[in-house]
Design a protein around this motif. Structure first.
Motif, PDB file in Angstrom:
ATOM      1  N   ALA A   1       0.817  -1.212   0.000  1.00  0.00           N
ATOM      2  CA  ALA A   1       0.000   0.000   0.000  1.00  0.00           C
ATOM      3  C   ALA A   1       0.850   1.261   0.000  1.00  0.00           C
ATOM      4  CB  ALA A   1      -0.938  -0.007   1.208  1.00  0.00           C
ATOM      5  N   GLU A   2       2.026   1.214   0.629  1.00  0.00           N
ATOM      6  CA  GLU A   2       2.881   2.401   0.693  1.00  0.00           C
ATOM      7  C   GLU A   2       3.408   2.802  -0.685  1.00  0.00           C
ATOM      8  OE1 GLU A   2       6.113   1.438   3.261  1.00  0.00           O
ATOM      9  OE2 GLU A   2       6.812  -0.253   2.041  1.00  0.00           O
ATOM     10  N   CYS A   3       3.337   1.882  -1.656  1.00  0.00           N
ATOM     11  CA  CYS A   3       3.824   2.180  -3.004  1.00  0.00           C
ATOM     12  C   CYS A   3       2.725   2.664  -3.948  1.00  0.00           C
ATOM     13  CB  CYS A   3       4.499   0.944  -3.602  1.00  0.00           C
ATOM     14  SG  CYS A   3       5.959   0.376  -2.686  1.00  0.00           S
ATOM     15  N   GLU A   4       1.492   2.698  -3.473  1.00  0.00           N
ATOM     16  CA  GLU A   4       0.390   3.091  -4.349  1.00  0.00           C
ATOM     17  C   GLU A   4       0.534   4.497  -4.927  1.00  0.00           C
ATOM     18  OE1 GLU A   4      -3.417   2.234  -2.627  1.00  0.00           O
ATOM     19  OE2 GLU A   4      -3.135   0.062  -2.844  1.00  0.00           O
ATOM     20  N   PRO A   5       1.053   5.492  -4.170  1.00  0.00           N
ATOM     21  CA  PRO A   5       1.217   6.811  -4.788  1.00  0.00           C
ATOM     22  C   PRO A   5       2.129   6.793  -6.009  1.00  0.00           C
ATOM     23  CG  PRO A   5       1.318   7.012  -2.402  1.00  0.00           C
ATOM     24  CD  PRO A   5       1.340   5.543  -2.712  1.00  0.00           C
ATOM     25  N   VAL A   6       3.138   5.912  -6.009  1.00  0.00           N
ATOM     26  CA  VAL A   6       4.044   5.799  -7.157  1.00  0.00           C
ATOM     27  C   VAL A   6       3.297   5.232  -8.356  1.00  0.00           C
ATOM     28  CG1 VAL A   6       6.142   4.723  -8.057  1.00  0.00           C
ATOM     29  CG2 VAL A   6       6.085   5.560  -5.697  1.00  0.00           C
ATOM     30  N   LEU A   7       2.577   4.127  -8.142  1.00  0.00           N
ATOM     31  CA  LEU A   7       1.832   3.504  -9.233  1.00  0.00           C
ATOM     32  C   LEU A   7       0.743   4.438  -9.744  1.00  0.00           C
ATOM     33  CD1 LEU A   7       1.331   1.064 -11.021  1.00  0.00           C
ATOM     34  CD2 LEU A   7      -0.120   0.106  -9.203  1.00  0.00           C
ATOM     35  N   GLU A   8       0.087   5.144  -8.831  1.00  0.00           N
ATOM     36  CA  GLU A   8      -0.961   6.078  -9.243  1.00  0.00           C
ATOM     37  C   GLU A   8      -0.400   7.174 -10.143  1.00  0.00           C
ATOM     38  OE1 GLU A   8      -3.872   5.588  -5.323  1.00  0.00           O
ATOM     39  OE2 GLU A   8      -2.538   7.328  -5.514  1.00  0.00           O
ATOM     40  N   ALA A   9       0.759   7.700  -9.779  1.00  0.00           N
ATOM     41  CA  ALA A   9       1.358   8.753 -10.601  1.00  0.00           C
ATOM     42  C   ALA A   9       1.634   8.247 -12.008  1.00  0.00           C
ATOM     43  CB  ALA A   9       2.649   9.262  -9.953  1.00  0.00           C
ATOM     44  N   PHE A  10       2.092   7.010 -12.131  1.00  0.00           N
ATOM     45  CA  PHE A  10       2.356   6.453 -13.457  1.00  0.00           C
ATOM     46  C   PHE A  10       1.084   6.274 -14.272  1.00  0.00           C
ATOM     47  CE2 PHE A  10       6.501   4.727 -11.758  1.00  0.00           C
ATOM     48  CZ  PHE A  10       7.288   5.520 -12.559  1.00  0.00           C
ATOM     49  N   THR A  11      -0.052   6.215 -13.615  1.00  0.00           N
ATOM     50  CA  THR A  11      -1.317   6.073 -14.334  1.00  0.00           C
ATOM     51  C   THR A  11      -2.040   7.400 -14.496  1.00  0.00           C
ATOM     52  OG1 THR A  11      -2.596   5.575 -12.341  1.00  0.00           O
ATOM     53  CG2 THR A  11      -1.558   3.718 -13.467  1.00  0.00           C
ATOM     54  N   GLY A  12      -1.383   8.507 -14.094  1.00  0.00           N
ATOM     55  CA  GLY A  12      -1.981   9.824 -14.263  1.00  0.00           C
ATOM     56  C   GLY A  12      -2.865  10.263 -13.120  1.00  0.00           C
TER      57      GLY A  12
ATOM     58  N   VAL B   1       1.062  11.942 -20.425  1.00  0.00           N
ATOM     59  CA  VAL B   1      -0.210  12.282 -19.807  1.00  0.00           C
ATOM     60  C   VAL B   1       0.050  13.337 -18.742  1.00  0.00           C
ATOM     61  CG1 VAL B   1      -2.049  11.460 -18.277  1.00  0.00           C
ATOM     62  CG2 VAL B   1      -1.407  10.129 -20.274  1.00  0.00           C
ATOM     63  N   VAL B   2      -0.707  14.417 -18.789  1.00  0.00           N
ATOM     64  CA  VAL B   2      -0.603  15.500 -17.809  1.00  0.00           C
ATOM     65  C   VAL B   2      -1.909  15.559 -17.031  1.00  0.00           C
ATOM     66  CG1 VAL B   2      -0.239  17.963 -17.433  1.00  0.00           C
ATOM     67  CG2 VAL B   2       0.886  16.814 -19.359  1.00  0.00           C
ATOM     68  N   THR B   3      -1.804  15.565 -15.717  1.00  0.00           N
ATOM     69  CA  THR B   3      -2.972  15.737 -14.856  1.00  0.00           C
ATOM     70  C   THR B   3      -2.750  16.952 -13.976  1.00  0.00           C
ATOM     71  OG1 THR B   3      -3.559  13.386 -14.802  1.00  0.00           O
ATOM     72  CG2 THR B   3      -4.340  14.737 -12.980  1.00  0.00           C
ATOM     73  N   LEU B   4      -3.707  17.864 -13.943  1.00  0.00           N
ATOM     74  CA  LEU B   4      -3.706  18.969 -12.994  1.00  0.00           C
ATOM     75  C   LEU B   4      -4.733  18.663 -11.919  1.00  0.00           C
ATOM     76  CD1 LEU B   4      -3.523  22.289 -15.071  1.00  0.00           C
ATOM     77  CD2 LEU B   4      -1.658  20.930 -14.114  1.00  0.00           C
ATOM     78  N   ALA B   5      -4.333  18.820 -10.662  1.00  0.00           N
ATOM     79  CA  ALA B   5      -5.230  18.557  -9.540  1.00  0.00           C
ATOM     80  C   ALA B   5      -5.117  19.682  -8.529  1.00  0.00           C
ATOM     81  CB  ALA B   5      -4.885  17.219  -8.881  1.00  0.00           C
ATOM     82  N   SER B   6      -6.244  20.112  -7.977  1.00  0.00           N
ATOM     83  CA  SER B   6      -6.231  21.194  -6.994  1.00  0.00           C
ATOM     84  C   SER B   6      -6.665  20.663  -5.628  1.00  0.00           C
ATOM     85  CB  SER B   6      -7.151  22.331  -7.433  1.00  0.00           C
ATOM     86  OG  SER B   6      -8.493  21.879  -7.539  1.00  0.00           O
ATOM     87  N   TYR B   7      -6.194  21.344  -4.586  1.00  0.00           N
ATOM     88  CA  TYR B   7      -6.381  20.876  -3.215  1.00  0.00           C
ATOM     89  C   TYR B   7      -6.791  22.027  -2.312  1.00  0.00           C
ATOM     90  CZ  TYR B   7      -3.580  16.937  -4.936  1.00  0.00           C
ATOM     91  OH  TYR B   7      -3.107  15.871  -5.640  1.00  0.00           O
TER      92      TYR B   7
END
Length: 260
Positions: free
Chosen positions: A84-95, A145-151
């Motif tokens: 689970a700690e690696c999910e942010p890495v995999l998520e980034a690769f999927t946009g 692939v470019v993703t813009l996200a706001s927080y």
């Protein structure tokens, strides 16, 4: 040619998207028309409509076709890492942007095909090796692939920090799954970021056990105020030809300019 499980995984995620683009181009769907939002607005929490005005559009990136992401960016719930700690890495690769964004939008930039220097040979004249070389040259294109996200609040800072932690924790690699497609990466390493924005992290994930040798994928996430820009670049031809490549500098430059 059989691809490694890691590359197949991202070929289903970022690259069901990306490999399709290499073969078919960005498609005929028209992106949203550029708007008048100011890049300084990245310092506030932007809504989806404002993000669509700030993300790269047709004509913004020299030498690239910009359009919708073919097939769309996968839902976060469909992308799972073995750790689970690696999910942010995999998520980034999927946009997928890290953390909990309140709004997001994505685009795809495909490098235009290079002009051939010689007349192509007919299929009958090509050996298997020569045919592979021709295919490799044809696929030697950056697709990003470019993703813009706001927080809200400090969400962008916390999202970027979670990704930085994941990159450090997952240097030994990880397995993952997206829509039933499984794969693995044997190595994750930080790379030098572009230097744009307020803070950033760049990294690569590699399957060193591939039948075809090490196959790297590249990503960078940049914070601009309360907005994160996620970049994922795949170049299948460079992978096949063992040529180095990175996150597309022209794409990062063009997107950063719109967020200033």
């Amino acid at each position: 040619m059989k691809r490694s499980s890691g590359v197949r995984l991202c070929a289903t995620a970022a690259v069901s998207v990306l490999s399709l683009a290499l073969v078919t181009g960005c498609g005929d769907a028209k992106p949203d028309a550029p708007g008048t939002a100011s890049g300084k607005d990245a310092a506030k929490t932007l809504g989806a409509a404002e993000l669509r005005k700030l993300i790269i559009a047709k004509g913004d990136v020299p030498g690239h076709e910009v359009g919708p992401v073919e097939g769309g960016v996968p839902d976060r719930s469909k992308v799972k890492a073995g750790n689970a700690e690696c999910e942010p890495v995999l998520e980034a690769f999927t946009g997928i942007a890290p953390g909990a964004p309140v709004a997001h939008t994505s685009r795809m930039a495909t490098q235009e095909k290079k002009t051939p220097t010689a007349e192509p040979s007919s299929p009958e004249e090509l050996t298997e090796g020569a045919l592979k070389d021709e295919f490799t040259k044809a696929m030697d294109l950056d697709v990003t692939v470019v993703t813009l996200a706001s927080y809200e609040g400090d969400g962008a800072e916390r999202g970027l920090a979670s990704l930085q932690d994941a990159v450090k924790a997952c240097t030994g690699g990880f397995s993952g799954e997206q829509d039933g497609e499984k794969g693995k990466f044997t190595k994750v390493a930080e790379e030098k970021p572009s230097g744009t924005g307020d803070a950033s992290v760049a990294f690569t994930a590699t399957d060193e056990d591939s039948e075809d040798g090490a196959l790297p994928l590249h990503s960078e996430v940049v914070r601009h105020g309360r907005t994160l820009a996620v970049y994922t670049t795949v170049n299948i031809g460079a992978m096949m030809g063992k040529k180095p490549y990175t996150v597309s500098a022209p794409v990062v430059k063009a997107q950063a300019a719109k967020l200033k």
